[in-house]
Enzyme design. Structure first.
Site, PDB file in Angstrom:
ATOM      1  N   SER A 156       0.845  -1.195   0.000  1.00 50.64           N
ATOM      2  CA  SER A 156       0.000   0.000   0.000  1.00 50.64           C
ATOM      3  C   SER A 156       0.880   1.245   0.000  1.00 50.64           C
ATOM      4  O   SER A 156       2.007   1.219   0.521  1.00 50.64           O
ATOM      5  CB  SER A 156      -0.909   0.021   1.232  1.00 50.64           C
ATOM      6  OG  SER A 156      -1.547   1.272   1.386  1.00 50.64           O
ATOM      7  N   TYR A 169      -1.395  -0.456  10.406  1.00 54.39           N
ATOM      8  CA  TYR A 169      -1.557  -0.877   9.012  1.00 54.39           C
ATOM      9  C   TYR A 169      -0.366  -0.394   8.188  1.00 54.39           C
ATOM     10  O   TYR A 169       0.232  -1.158   7.423  1.00 54.39           O
ATOM     11  CB  TYR A 169      -2.857  -0.300   8.454  1.00 54.39           C
ATOM     12  CG  TYR A 169      -3.098  -0.608   6.988  1.00 54.39           C
ATOM     13  CD1 TYR A 169      -3.638  -1.824   6.588  1.00 54.39           C
ATOM     14  CD2 TYR A 169      -2.809   0.345   6.010  1.00 54.39           C
ATOM     15  CE1 TYR A 169      -3.877  -2.096   5.245  1.00 54.39           C
ATOM     16  CE2 TYR A 169      -3.040   0.078   4.664  1.00 54.39           C
ATOM     17  CZ  TYR A 169      -3.580  -1.141   4.286  1.00 54.39           C
ATOM     18  OH  TYR A 169      -3.811  -1.399   2.952  1.00 54.39           O
TER      19      TYR A 169
END
Length: 211
Positions: A156, A169
């Site tokens: 990501s 995350y």
């Protein structure tokens, strides 16, 4: 040219994955689902997994109707025992060889850093990072045996810059980015290429659930 026409044109080109084998984790939704369809569309034999048996069976039936060679089994990638069982099933299905491993599974709990519980931290790190690290270890002999292995991590942009997706995350994705660099060097001698894709926000069920 419409996107569907472009995809059909590319798939109809000389480039092909016919004869290649692939494992895509979390292949029944979002990015994983699209990857399964692309790999199968280019002629690869694909194995995938999902925690949801009904969802998996629905997708397998749809893929069969499209003429894709896709099989799969139920697996919670955050479970060490289930990861080991998955790779055993893949090894049996593909006769001990695997060309492509797509580490796609991931989850998120987005909140301020001070509000995370220990359980939430462990859930995010075990699902997003520990699972892909362990799957690489387990799949290494199969990838090496193929003579031309390839690992692709779905990371990501959050692992590179701050985008408000949560510190844990982001840390898990940054760890994946570094693991990619290490394995690309360490396993090159085994003819295993290692790459990473770091998407921005993508309209998937994970993003929808965070709203």
């Amino acid at each position: 040219m419409a996107e569907s026409d472009l995809i059909s044109k590319v798939r109809g080109s000389k480039w092909s994955l016919k004869g290649m084998t692939a494992l895509v984790t979390g292949g029944t939704r979002g990015i994983g689902h699209a990857v399964v369809e692309d790999l199968a569309g280019f002629g690869a034999s694909v194995y995938t997994c999902s925690r949801n048996e009904a969802e998996l069976n629905k997708c397998l039936k749809e893929w069969e109707g499209k003429g894709f060679v896709v099989s799969g089994s139920v697996c919670d990638a955050s479970s060490r025992d289930q990861r080991e069982k998955l790779i055993q099933e893949v090894a049996s299905f593909f006769n001990g060889k695997l060309n492509i491993l797509i580490n796609n599974v991931g989850t998120n709990i987005r909140k301020p850093t001070n509000e995370y519980t220990t359980e939430e931290f462990l859930t995010l790190m075990s699902t997003n990072f520990e699972s892909v690290y362990h799957l690489c270890q387990l799949a290494h002999p199969l990838l090496k045996a193929s003579g031309m292995g390839s690992i692709v991590f779905i990371s990501s942009v959050a692992g590179v810059v701050h985008i408000g997706s949560g510190s844990i995350y982001a840390a898990s994705k940054a760890a994946i980015n570094q693991l990619t660099k290490n394995l690309s060097c360490e396993w090159a001698k085994d003819n295993i290429r290692t790459n990473c894709v770091a998407p921005w926000y993508t309209k998937t069920s994970l993003v929808e659930n965070m709203k």
